[in-house]
Design a protein around this motif. Structure first.
Motif: not given
Length: 107
Positions: A59-60, A81-82, A84-86
């Motif tokens: 993703c990044h 956090q990542m 949690d975002k999928g």
């Protein structure tokens, strides 16, 4: 004369309404993903490099990751956090990724 002043006084309101009704430009498209070999080369050598480059690089851009300087707790929070975002982080890779990031991109 009063009529002209009234019209002049209302002009800014008309301009404001017109400006708000105009369609907003679409945000710029993200850059295309890096070739996996290029992404891997952007990460510091070390145990966990490959899984981190593959997982985070899905993703990044590597620069988003490699420019941060966090301790283990900070990296764990970011990885959480990542997730949690999928983000698809395998349970067996979690500690490897966090440890690699803390060692390679710590304070």
């Amino acid at each position: 004369m009063v009529r002209r002043l009234a019209i002049l006084a209302l002009l800014p309101l008309g301009s404001l309404a017109l400006a708000q009704s105009q369609p907003q430009p679409a945000p710029a498209a993200p850059p295309p993903p890096l070739d996996p070999a290029q992404a891997l080369a952007a990460f510091a050598p070390g145990e966990g490099r490959e899984v981190t480059a593959t997982t985070c690089g899905a993703c990044h851009s590597p620069v988003i990751i490699t420019s941060k300087k966090l301790d283990g707790q900070g990296w764990a929070q970011i990885v959480d956090q990542m997730i949690d975002k999928g983000a698809q982080v395998q349970d067996q890779d979690y500690n490897t990724i966090v440890t690699y990031l803390a060692k390679s991109y710590g304070p």
